[in-house]
Design an enzyme around this catalytic site. Structure first.
Site, PDB file in Angstrom:
ATOM      1  N   GLY A 123      42.455   4.984  63.957  1.00  0.00           N
ATOM      2  CA  GLY A 123      41.418   5.962  63.622  1.00  0.00           C
ATOM      3  C   GLY A 123      40.284   5.914  64.628  1.00  0.00           C
ATOM      4  O   GLY A 123      39.225   5.338  64.350  1.00  0.00           O
ATOM      5  N   SER A 125      39.781   8.960  67.211  1.00  0.00           N
ATOM      6  CA  SER A 125      39.298  10.318  67.492  1.00  0.00           C
ATOM      7  C   SER A 125      38.746  11.007  66.256  1.00  0.00           C
ATOM      8  O   SER A 125      39.205  10.774  65.136  1.00  0.00           O
ATOM      9  CB  SER A 125      40.444  11.171  68.047  1.00  0.00           C
ATOM     10  OG  SER A 125      41.020  10.549  69.157  1.00  0.00           O
ATOM     11  N   SER A 157      47.976   9.576  64.476  1.00  0.00           N
ATOM     12  CA  SER A 157      49.440   9.485  64.463  1.00  0.00           C
ATOM     13  C   SER A 157      49.887   8.571  63.332  1.00  0.00           C
ATOM     14  O   SER A 157      49.337   7.471  63.152  1.00  0.00           O
ATOM     15  CB  SER A 157      49.964   8.906  65.783  1.00  0.00           C
ATOM     16  OG  SER A 157      49.522   9.676  66.870  1.00  0.00           O
ATOM     17  N   GLU A 240      46.510  -1.024  76.188  1.00  0.00           N
ATOM     18  CA  GLU A 240      47.438   0.071  75.897  1.00  0.00           C
ATOM     19  C   GLU A 240      48.137   0.537  77.173  1.00  0.00           C
ATOM     20  O   GLU A 240      49.250   1.015  77.144  1.00  0.00           O
ATOM     21  CB  GLU A 240      46.622   1.217  75.289  1.00  0.00           C
ATOM     22  CG  GLU A 240      47.424   2.326  74.683  1.00  0.00           C
ATOM     23  CD  GLU A 240      46.514   3.370  74.012  1.00  0.00           C
ATOM     24  OE1 GLU A 240      47.028   4.202  73.314  1.00  0.00           O
ATOM     25  OE2 GLU A 240      45.287   3.327  74.225  1.00  0.00           O
ATOM     26  N   GLU A 383      42.832  14.827  82.739  1.00  0.00           N
ATOM     27  CA  GLU A 383      41.580  15.154  83.451  1.00  0.00           C
ATOM     28  C   GLU A 383      40.657  13.929  83.450  1.00  0.00           C
ATOM     29  O   GLU A 383      40.057  13.585  84.482  1.00  0.00           O
ATOM     30  CB  GLU A 383      40.862  16.346  82.775  1.00  0.00           C
ATOM     31  CG  GLU A 383      41.548  17.686  82.928  1.00  0.00           C
ATOM     32  CD  GLU A 383      42.701  17.900  81.949  1.00  0.00           C
ATOM     33  OE1 GLU A 383      42.909  17.030  81.073  1.00  0.00           O
ATOM     34  OE2 GLU A 383      43.407  18.910  82.070  1.00  0.00           O
TER      35      GLU A 383
HETATM   36  C1  LIG Z   1      50.126  13.480  70.251  1.00  0.00           C
HETATM   37  C2  LIG Z   1      48.757  12.902  70.088  1.00  0.00           C
HETATM   38  C3  LIG Z   1      48.606  11.725  69.394  1.00  0.00           C
HETATM   39  C4  LIG Z   1      47.326  11.189  69.200  1.00  0.00           C
HETATM   40  N1  LIG Z   1      47.209  10.060  68.433  1.00  0.00           N
HETATM   41  C5  LIG Z   1      45.977   9.583  68.163  1.00  0.00           C
HETATM   42  C6  LIG Z   1      45.817   8.493  67.275  1.00  0.00           C
HETATM   43  O1  LIG Z   1      46.795   7.944  66.737  1.00  0.00           O
HETATM   44  N2  LIG Z   1      44.548   8.062  67.011  1.00  0.00           N
HETATM   45  C7  LIG Z   1      43.449   8.628  67.577  1.00  0.00           C
HETATM   46  O2  LIG Z   1      42.360   8.166  67.325  1.00  0.00           O
HETATM   47  N3  LIG Z   1      43.569   9.684  68.422  1.00  0.00           N
HETATM   48  C8  LIG Z   1      44.803  10.189  68.708  1.00  0.00           C
HETATM   49  N4  LIG Z   1      44.939  11.285  69.530  1.00  0.00           N
HETATM   50  C9  LIG Z   1      43.732  11.945  70.038  1.00  0.00           C
HETATM   51  C10 LIG Z   1      43.534  11.825  71.530  1.00  0.00           C
HETATM   52  O3  LIG Z   1      43.125  10.522  71.878  1.00  0.00           O
HETATM   53  C11 LIG Z   1      42.514  12.899  71.921  1.00  0.00           C
HETATM   54  O4  LIG Z   1      43.100  14.150  71.654  1.00  0.00           O
HETATM   55  C12 LIG Z   1      42.113  12.813  73.369  1.00  0.00           C
HETATM   56  O5  LIG Z   1      41.371  11.652  73.614  1.00  0.00           O
HETATM   57  C13 LIG Z   1      41.312  14.037  73.808  1.00  0.00           C
HETATM   58  O6  LIG Z   1      40.237  14.250  72.956  1.00  0.00           O
HETATM   59  P1  LIG Z   1      39.970  15.688  72.298  1.00  0.00           P
HETATM   60  O7  LIG Z   1      41.235  16.148  71.658  1.00  0.00           O
HETATM   61  O8  LIG Z   1      38.761  15.576  71.451  1.00  0.00           O
HETATM   62  O9  LIG Z   1      39.718  16.656  73.495  1.00  0.00           O
HETATM   63  P2  LIG Z   1      38.317  16.797  74.328  1.00  0.00           P
HETATM   64  O10 LIG Z   1      37.789  15.458  74.668  1.00  0.00           O
HETATM   65  O11 LIG Z   1      37.412  17.720  73.569  1.00  0.00           O
HETATM   66  O12 LIG Z   1      38.849  17.503  75.617  1.00  0.00           O
HETATM   67  C14 LIG Z   1      39.097  18.928  75.683  1.00  0.00           C
HETATM   68  C15 LIG Z   1      39.441  19.261  77.136  1.00  0.00           C
HETATM   69  O13 LIG Z   1      38.300  18.962  77.978  1.00  0.00           O
HETATM   70  C16 LIG Z   1      38.684  18.062  79.004  1.00  0.00           C
HETATM   71  N5  LIG Z   1      37.586  17.126  79.265  1.00  0.00           N
HETATM   72  C17 LIG Z   1      36.889  16.409  78.359  1.00  0.00           C
HETATM   73  N6  LIG Z   1      35.977  15.645  78.973  1.00  0.00           N
HETATM   74  C18 LIG Z   1      36.120  15.858  80.297  1.00  0.00           C
HETATM   75  C19 LIG Z   1      35.469  15.334  81.457  1.00  0.00           C
HETATM   76  N7  LIG Z   1      34.487  14.427  81.364  1.00  0.00           N
HETATM   77  N8  LIG Z   1      35.891  15.781  82.672  1.00  0.00           N
HETATM   78  C20 LIG Z   1      36.897  16.678  82.774  1.00  0.00           C
HETATM   79  N9  LIG Z   1      37.534  17.228  81.712  1.00  0.00           N
HETATM   80  C21 LIG Z   1      37.148  16.816  80.494  1.00  0.00           C
HETATM   81  C22 LIG Z   1      39.895  17.332  78.473  1.00  0.00           C
HETATM   82  O14 LIG Z   1      40.703  16.830  79.504  1.00  0.00           O
HETATM   83  C23 LIG Z   1      40.588  18.422  77.683  1.00  0.00           C
HETATM   84  O15 LIG Z   1      41.371  19.217  78.534  1.00  0.00           O
HETATM   85  C24 LIG Z   1      46.193  11.833  69.744  1.00  0.00           C
HETATM   86  C25 LIG Z   1      46.355  13.032  70.455  1.00  0.00           C
HETATM   87  C26 LIG Z   1      47.606  13.565  70.608  1.00  0.00           C
HETATM   88  C27 LIG Z   1      47.726  14.870  71.357  1.00  0.00           C
END
Ligand SMILES: Cc1cc2nc3c(=O)[nH]c(=O)nc-3n(C[C@H](O)[C@H](O)[C@H](O)COP(=O)(O)OP(=O)(O)OC[C@H]3O[C@@H](n4cnc5c(N)ncnc54)[C@H](O)[C@@H]3O)c2cc1C
Length: 396
Positions: A123, A125, A157, A240, A383
């Protein structure tokens, strides 16, 4: 005493072939999704052998193997179609508890990871806090001997089948944002936790939203110091991406390349046309070899305790990129008919005749194509990894 690595490899190979149930190996070999039941069954077998935690020290039930042995273990298991170790317990929170936990926490939580009876989820994100994780707002306030948690996690997940969640919570709003965060271990059946599924385009259910409404957690379930959870979180994220974690993925990709080449040969003149796809496969193969070289280098750095620099980020990015390219090639190869069948919800269960088996294999490719779209996001987006590389190399 020097270790006989070749003998060690042979022992692992014999064990993998004899001990891993054929029905589980068939699932892994077909590239299908491994279920919790299959992961747990394999974990119990490994644990009974004393190999339940290859990355842990002996005093907490691990093997005490060195990094080269761990790498060989991962390689042999992957080559023999054994499931990879379930990472959330063994690879993520287990090492954090070993490093930062109290002796009570070690005694309570580690054995249940080892024997597969606890299934953990992560937990971290939240809506609005993914890449910028330190901005998270799920809160925990102290009341007597308990922490009371309120807020929401997302993209969690396996939360729907987990018995435990390790989670980052904000325990102070006054400090710098990284300093007000703590790490809590929470049983998923605690009152006030609600899990809601997130449906994804691959058709598998693996992601969830998790809501916390006045969830009461015993105070001794906090790992490390109050407000220092960021240190634990970083320790976990760094591990990781260390080399052993990627071996199974790399082997899977090597297998996928082999399967696609095999399909191409078998299908010459048949219903599939692979002309034009071979050179793309070769480029993928070259990248997989490149990652192998980098992993060997990173492993050597680990052995000699040299800093890994940008290698974990580059390995993670390249693996995600190749996984997407490979499944795109497969999608081109299986063609639009198969995609239509998949979308029409073809039955991919057992006891199939030859044509049905081919269709099931097509469906697995398509599911994998859909699933791998998320690989450049999960575990830190590409990114953000590029930013890490740029900062390190260019000093930006
Ligand atoms: C299949 C899957 C499994 C997952 N499992 C888990 C889990 O078990 N537990 C958990 O806690 N999380 C989990 N996640 C979450 C994952 O860690 C986040 O989705 C990821 O860190 C991106 O965060 P966000 O979705 O909030 O996107 P954001 O951070 O909002 O990003 C949106 C877009 O902006 C870009 N961006 C953001 N900041 C920057 C920057 N500084 N420079 C350039 N580009 C930028 C990103 O690359 C992306 O394209 C999972 C995600 C997926 C897809």
């Amino acid at each position: 005493m020097s270790i006989d690595y070749a003998g060690f490899r042979r022992e692992l190979e014999a064990f993998a072939r004899s001990a891993c149930p054929p029905e589980i190996r068939a699932v892994v070999a077909a590239g299908q999704k491994i279920t919790k039941r299959e992961y747990q069954a394999w974990q119990k077998i490994l644990n009974a052998k004393g190999w339940g935690a290859p990355g842990w020290p002996q005093e907490v039930g691990g093997t005490g193997w060195d990094i080269r042995q761990r790498l060989i273990f991962e390689e042999v298991m992957a080559e023999n179609d054994c499931p990879p170790l379930y990472h959330h317990g063994l690879g993520h929170i287990g090492p954090v508890i070993i490093r930062f936990g109290t002796s009570e926490q070690k005694a309570r939580f580690l054995p249940r990871i080892l024997d597969g009876s606890d299934w953990w989820c992560q937990g971290y994100s939240e809506p609005g806090s993914g890449s910028d994780l330190a901005s998270l707002s799920t809160s925990a306030r102290r009341e007597g001997d308990e922490w009371v948690v309120n807020g929401q996690k997302i993209w969690t997940s396996h939360a729907h089948e987990a018995s435990m969640i390790y989670m980052l919570v904000r325990t102070s709003k006054e400090a710098k944002k990284q300093e007000g965060i703590s790490l809590l271990l929470v049983p998923m059946d605690t009152r006030g936790i609600t899990v809601r599924p997130i449906r994804t385009i691959d058709g598998w259910h693996h992601l969830n939203e998790v809501f916390f409404d006045e969830v009461r957690v015993p105070a001794d379930h906090l790992v490390g110091e109050v407000g220092k959870g960021w240190t634990c979180a970083k320790y976990l994220l760094e591990r990781e991406r260390l080399p052993p974690a990627n071996v199974a993925r790399l082997e899977l990709m090597r297998r996928q390349i082999d399967r696609l080449v095999e399909d191409a040969t078998r299908a010459a003149g048949a219903r599939r046309d692979f002309s034009g796809l071979h050179h793309k496969l070769l480029l993928c193969e070259a990248d997989v070899q490149g990652v192998r070289v980098m992993m060997a280098q990173a492993t050597d750095d680990l052995i000699h305790q040299r800093p890994l620099g940008v290698q974990p980020s580059v390995i993670k990015m390249t693996c995600a990129d190749v996984a997407q390219r490979l499944t795109t090639i497969a999608l081109d190869a299986v063609g639009p008919d198969a995609a239509h069948r998949f979308l029409a919800d073809v039955d991919v269960d057992a006891d199939l005749d030859a044509q049905e088996a081919e269709e099931a294999s097509d469906a697995t490719w398509i599911q994998n194509y859909m699933f791998t779209r998320a690989r450049t996001i999960a575990g830190g987006t590409s990114e953000v990894q590029r930013n890490v590389v740029a900062n390190e190399l260019l000093g930006a």
